[in-house]
Each structure stands twice: as structure tokens, then as C-alpha cells.
Scaffold this active site. Structure first.
Site, PDB file in Angstrom:
ATOM      1  N   ASN A 173      -2.877 -33.422  77.391  1.00 18.06           N
ATOM      2  CA  ASN A 173      -3.469 -34.201  78.155  1.00 18.06           C
ATOM      3  C   ASN A 173      -3.789 -33.034  79.301  1.00 18.06           C
ATOM      4  O   ASN A 173      -2.961 -32.821  80.358  1.00 18.06           O
ATOM      5  CB  ASN A 173      -2.389 -35.151  78.624  1.00 18.06           C
ATOM      6  CG  ASN A 173      -2.960 -36.129  79.722  1.00 18.06           C
ATOM      7  OD1 ASN A 173      -4.004 -35.940  80.229  1.00 18.06           O
ATOM      8  ND2 ASN A 173      -2.330 -37.305  79.926  1.00 18.06           N
ATOM      9  N   ARG A 224      -6.528 -36.374  75.216  1.00 18.57           N
ATOM     10  CA  ARG A 224      -6.638 -37.450  75.650  1.00 18.57           C
ATOM     11  C   ARG A 224      -7.920 -37.127  76.618  1.00 18.57           C
ATOM     12  O   ARG A 224      -8.021 -36.366  77.524  1.00 18.57           O
ATOM     13  CB  ARG A 224      -5.523 -37.667  76.755  1.00 18.57           C
ATOM     14  CG  ARG A 224      -5.781 -39.008  77.443  1.00 18.57           C
ATOM     15  CD  ARG A 224      -4.769 -39.213  78.543  1.00 18.57           C
ATOM     16  NE  ARG A 224      -4.948 -40.450  79.054  1.00 18.57           N
ATOM     17  CZ  ARG A 224      -4.878 -40.367  80.574  1.00 18.57           C
ATOM     18  NH1 ARG A 224      -4.426 -39.536  81.359  1.00 18.57           N
ATOM     19  NH2 ARG A 224      -5.244 -41.682  81.345  1.00 18.57           N
ATOM     20  N   HIS A 227      -6.553 -46.963  80.062  1.00 19.25           N
ATOM     21  CA  HIS A 227      -5.116 -47.256  79.281  1.00 19.25           C
ATOM     22  C   HIS A 227      -5.220 -47.693  78.019  1.00 19.25           C
ATOM     23  O   HIS A 227      -4.202 -48.285  77.393  1.00 19.25           O
ATOM     24  CB  HIS A 227      -4.195 -48.202  80.037  1.00 19.25           C
ATOM     25  CG  HIS A 227      -3.729 -47.676  81.515  1.00 19.25           C
ATOM     26  ND1 HIS A 227      -3.791 -48.587  82.719  1.00 19.25           N
ATOM     27  CD2 HIS A 227      -3.495 -46.686  82.007  1.00 19.25           C
ATOM     28  CE1 HIS A 227      -3.435 -48.039  83.529  1.00 19.25           C
ATOM     29  NE2 HIS A 227      -3.387 -46.834  83.407  1.00 19.25           N
ATOM     30  N   ARG A 235      -4.355 -46.969  94.620  1.00 24.77           N
ATOM     31  CA  ARG A 235      -5.662 -47.696  94.356  1.00 24.77           C
ATOM     32  C   ARG A 235      -5.397 -49.140  95.003  1.00 24.77           C
ATOM     33  O   ARG A 235      -4.572 -49.734  94.478  1.00 24.77           O
ATOM     34  CB  ARG A 235      -6.074 -47.638  93.038  1.00 24.77           C
ATOM     35  CG  ARG A 235      -6.335 -46.064  92.662  1.00 24.77           C
ATOM     36  CD  ARG A 235      -6.987 -46.327  91.167  1.00 24.77           C
ATOM     37  NE  ARG A 235      -6.800 -44.910  90.627  1.00 24.77           N
ATOM     38  CZ  ARG A 235      -6.346 -44.717  89.354  1.00 24.77           C
ATOM     39  NH1 ARG A 235      -5.892 -45.724  88.762  1.00 24.77           N
ATOM     40  NH2 ARG A 235      -6.240 -43.623  88.772  1.00 24.77           N
ATOM     41  N   GLU A 283       2.114 -42.839  74.837  1.00 26.57           N
ATOM     42  CA  GLU A 283       0.586 -42.416  74.691  1.00 26.57           C
ATOM     43  C   GLU A 283       0.640 -41.228  73.656  1.00 26.57           C
ATOM     44  O   GLU A 283      -0.355 -41.026  72.870  1.00 26.57           O
ATOM     45  CB  GLU A 283       0.238 -42.312  75.948  1.00 26.57           C
ATOM     46  CG  GLU A 283      -0.038 -43.668  76.832  1.00 26.57           C
ATOM     47  CD  GLU A 283      -0.627 -43.657  78.189  1.00 26.57           C
ATOM     48  OE1 GLU A 283      -1.458 -43.664  78.481  1.00 26.57           O
ATOM     49  OE2 GLU A 283       0.439 -43.652  79.116  1.00 26.57           O
TER      50      GLU A 283
END
Ligand code: ADP
Length: 398
Positions: free
Chosen positions: A8, A88, A177, A238, A381
Site C-alpha cells: 500500500n 492497493r 473502501h 473531511r 484489507e
């Protein structure tokens, strides 16, 4: 045993894990920080051994990856059992519904999608290119965060913008996601004893970034993030949903530039903007101490999640479970309670005691009286990327 190296790659950092794709167990993992900066550092851990830390100057991602491979070689599990490297990749546009074995064409496609993910795709691309060079005999697989949502119907992903403008600039809802949603959907189906292609879920992935997804018969049919990860829920930094006119107003009335507004909405809003802190634990601690701003931040956060649950119940009949995952979803019992308690009339009945018990395992936290179960499913993940990479190279389920 076949193993998959999961990468990642961020702009100045890089996370990695060597995973057994069959059971999702990690054999080694680590984090490289401050790549290309003063004081670059690798934290490496092999399963069953003490973690080690190396201060090494790392000019770029290629040097970082070279050091990671050397550490894996030296401290185990070695490189000879690697059958794939899974990367990823945040944005796969509308093209990629499945993981892709990387060749020049896939690299070009990821590069073409950079305008849609200017912070994320360039880093993934660098990692991919370097790894192809460093391990030419091992297939590299791109696993896209958007792929899970690629089956959304047009009515869910279309923004009501002029058709030609939207087409020219590829403006639509993509969602993110996806790797987490794929993992959680399969695990929740197993937990419920329902076939993965029959499972109907509303999933709340509540981490630093946060989003929700409606899953019909195993397929994502709507999600709260949009063209970018800015849309939807309140997040660490955010804003999630705001009237787009906020942007024009800040530019016209407050004299902010475009980059200022971008930073304001992406980096200075959410929990941080409302309560001065992006970490949910800290916001909750302050709310418990009577801080009004922190209390309001929690209320806005839970209200937004509830409003999306309502929206998804309206478009997804026969929901079998509401599922919580990621840092906040898995650990913050009070948030789950704030979200669920007002939803009894919709058939969502939390068991307060069961919900409050700390646990790291997959579990049901409802009281068994409603038609909709409430589950906590810890996401993984890396395990999902490893599984999908393995499926891509083996052409079959491991
Ligand atoms: P990322 O999106 O970076 O992967 P995570 O899934 O790790 O994020 O989630 C990070 C969030 O989870 C942070 O806001 C953190 O405060 C929150 N979190 C972690 N543990 C707890 C806890 N016990 N209670 C409440 N929030 C928690």
C-alpha cells in the site's frame, strides 16, 4: 505454501504485509516512513519475532522497496514463496471491476486516472513500476478500491450534471473502501449463513476516512463517497456532504483560492473542523468531559450515519444486517449505540450490554428481536488484497 506480498504505497510512506492468501494470516509486515525526506525509517515485524526498526536514508520508493525485499529475505519469510504482489490502487475508474494483472496497458490506465485521484494513484503507480522492475518474475496485481462499486446502477452513480460535461470529465459517483466492503460482505455472509450472492447489507466503514455501502445480493448498489472520497459521511478531516455552493461562497465572499477551499474541505473539516481533533477517541473523551463542540461533532457524525441508513433502507428491500467495521465502527460502542438506538422502529434493535463488551472478533450486537441483525466485523484489507491477487494469478479461489 504460496504467499502474497501486499503493498500500500502512499506519497511518502509505504505499508507492506506478506500474507497467506488462504487464511489471511500475515507472516511479516511493516511500514516505511518519510521516503525521500530526512530521517526515513523502516519498522519491520516478522510473525513471532521482536519488531525491528531501521533508520536508513531512502531517496525514493525504489530504494524503500529494495530495503523491504532485503528485510524479508534476511528475516523471513523470504521471497521464494511469493506468487504475487498485490498493490492497493485507489482509483480504477469505471473500467476496472476486477483486480488486474499489471502490464504496460494497466499501468497506462492507472496513469490516465491520476486526474481523478491526484493524491493516491501516482504513489500506487510508482510502487507498481518499481516492483515490476525489482521482482520481474512475480506477477503484480492491481486491486482497486473502486471495483466493489462498479456494479452500481446508473441511477445511483449519475450526477445530475450536463451529460456532455459529465462524460468528458468522467464525473460520476465511483465510491471507495471497496476492498474492505468485499472482505466484510463475504465475512458477514458467512456469519449469517447466507450465500455471498444472496446477502443484503448496509455496511458502515467508519475509520479515519468513512463511508457506507448498500449491498444487494453481494453487489454494491450505492455508496456514500463519490467522484472522490470527500462526499458522504463526516470523517476525521473531511467534511463529507455539504452544499457545493459552499465552495463558491468561500471563494467569492471569503476570498479563498481554490487550493485553500480544497484543503479546507479535505484536511480541516470533519471531526477536526467541528471539534479541533480528528481522532474519535479524543473527541469522545472531550465530549464526556462536557465539551459542547465535541458533543455536537459526535451528534452530527451519528445523525449523518443514521440518515444514510434511512436512505439505503429505502433503496434496498430485505436488508439482513447492518454491519459496522474499521477503527471507529469496530471499537466505538457508544457511536454504534448513538446510531442504532433511535432506529428500533425500523427493526434495528441493539443489545446495549452485548454492544458494550470490548472484543476483536466478528460478533452480533443486536438483541435478536428485530428483522435486521447488527454485526461488528473487523475488516482486513491486506487479507482481501492477498486473496484477490491470488485469485487473479491462479484464476481460481484459493
Ligand atoms: P484508517 O482510515 O486510517 O485506516 P482506522 O480504521 O484505523 O483508520 O480508524 C481510525 C479511527 O478509529 C480514529 O478516529 C480512532 O480514534 C478510531 N478508534 C480507534 N480505536 C477506537 C476506540 N477504542 N474508540 C473510539 N474510536 C477508536
Amino acid at each position: 505454501m504460496s504467499l502474497v506480498l501486499v503493498i500500500n504505497s502512499g506519497s511518502s510512506s509505504l505499508k507492506y504485509q506478506v500474507v497467506d492468501p488462504v487464511d489471511g494470516r500475515w507472516l511479516a509486515r511493516g511500514l516505511v516512513e518519510r521516503i525521500g525526506q530526512e530521517g526515513s525509517l523502516i519498522r519491520h515485524e516478522a510473525a513471532g519475532a521482536d519488531p525491528l526498526e531501521r533508520d536508513v536514508p531512502l531517496a525514493d520508493h525504489a530504494e524503500a522497496l529494495e530495503s523491504v525485499l532485503a528485510l524479508l529475505d534476511e528475516h523471513g519469510p523470504g521471497l521464494d514463496r511469493l506468487v504475487a504482489v498485490g498493490h492497493r490502487v485507489v482509483h480504477g475508474g469505471s473500467e476496472y471491476r476486477e483486480p488486474a494483472i499489471v502490464d504496460d496497458e494497466v499501468e497506462d490506465a492507472i496513469a490516465r486516472l491520476v486526474p481523478l485521484a491526484p493524491l493516491h494513484n501516482p504513489a500506487a503507480l510508482v510502487g507498481l513500476r518499481d516492483m515490476r522492475r525489482l521482482l520481474p518474475s512475480v506477477p503484480q496485481v492491481a486491486v482497486f478500491d473502486t471495483a466493489f462499486h462498479a456494479g452500481m446502477p446508473a441511477e445511483a452513480y449519475t450526477y445530475a450534471l450536463p451529460v456532455d460535461v459529465a462524460r468528458a470529465h468522467r464525473l460520476r459517483k465511483y465510491g471507495f473502501h471497496g476492498t474492505s466492503y468485499a472482505y466484510v460482505t463475504r465475512r458477514a455472509a458467512g456469519f449469517l449463513g447466507v450465500a455471498p450472492d444472496r446477502v443484503r447489507l448496509i455496511i458502515c466503514h467508519l475509520g479515519n476516512g468513512a463511508s457506507m455501502a448498500a449491498v444487494r445480493d453481494g453487489v454494491g448498489i450505492d455508496t456514500s463517497m463519490g467522484l472522490t472520497p470527500l462526499q458522504g459521511l463526516v470523517m476525521g478531516t473531511r467534511s463529507g456532504d455539504v452544499d457545493p455552493a459552499v465552495v463558491f461562497h468561500l471563494m467569492r465572499a471569503a476570498g479563498l483560492g481554490l487550493d485553500d477551499v480544497d484543503a479546507l474541505l479535505n484536511k480541516q473539516s470533519g471531526l477536526k473542523g467541528l471539534a479541533g481533533d480528528q481522532d474519535m477517541r479524543e473527541v469522545r473523551r472531550r465530549a464526556n468531559d462536557g465539551d459542547q463542540a465535541a458533543r455536537l461533532a459526535l451528534d452530527v457524525y451519528a445523525y449523518r450515519v443514521r440518515a444514510y441508513i434511512g436512505a439505503y433502507l429505502a433503496v434496498l428491500p430485505g436488508v439482513q444486517a447492518l454491519v459496522f467495521t474499521a477503527g471507529i465502527g469496530e471499537n466505538d460502542a457508544a457511536l454504534r449505540q448513538d446510531v442504532c438506538d433511535p432506529l428500533r422502529h425500523l427493526g434495528i434493535a441493539l443489545d446495549t450490554k452485548r454492544n458494550a463488551e470490548p472484543s476483536r472478533v466478528e460478533r452480533a450486537v443486536d438483541d435478536g428481536t428485530g428483522p435486521i441483525r447488527v454485526l461488528v466485523i473487523p475488516t482486513d484489507e491486506e487479507a482481501e488484497i492477498a486473496r484477490q491477487a491470488m485469485v487473479a494469478v491462479a484464476g481460481d479461489t484459493p
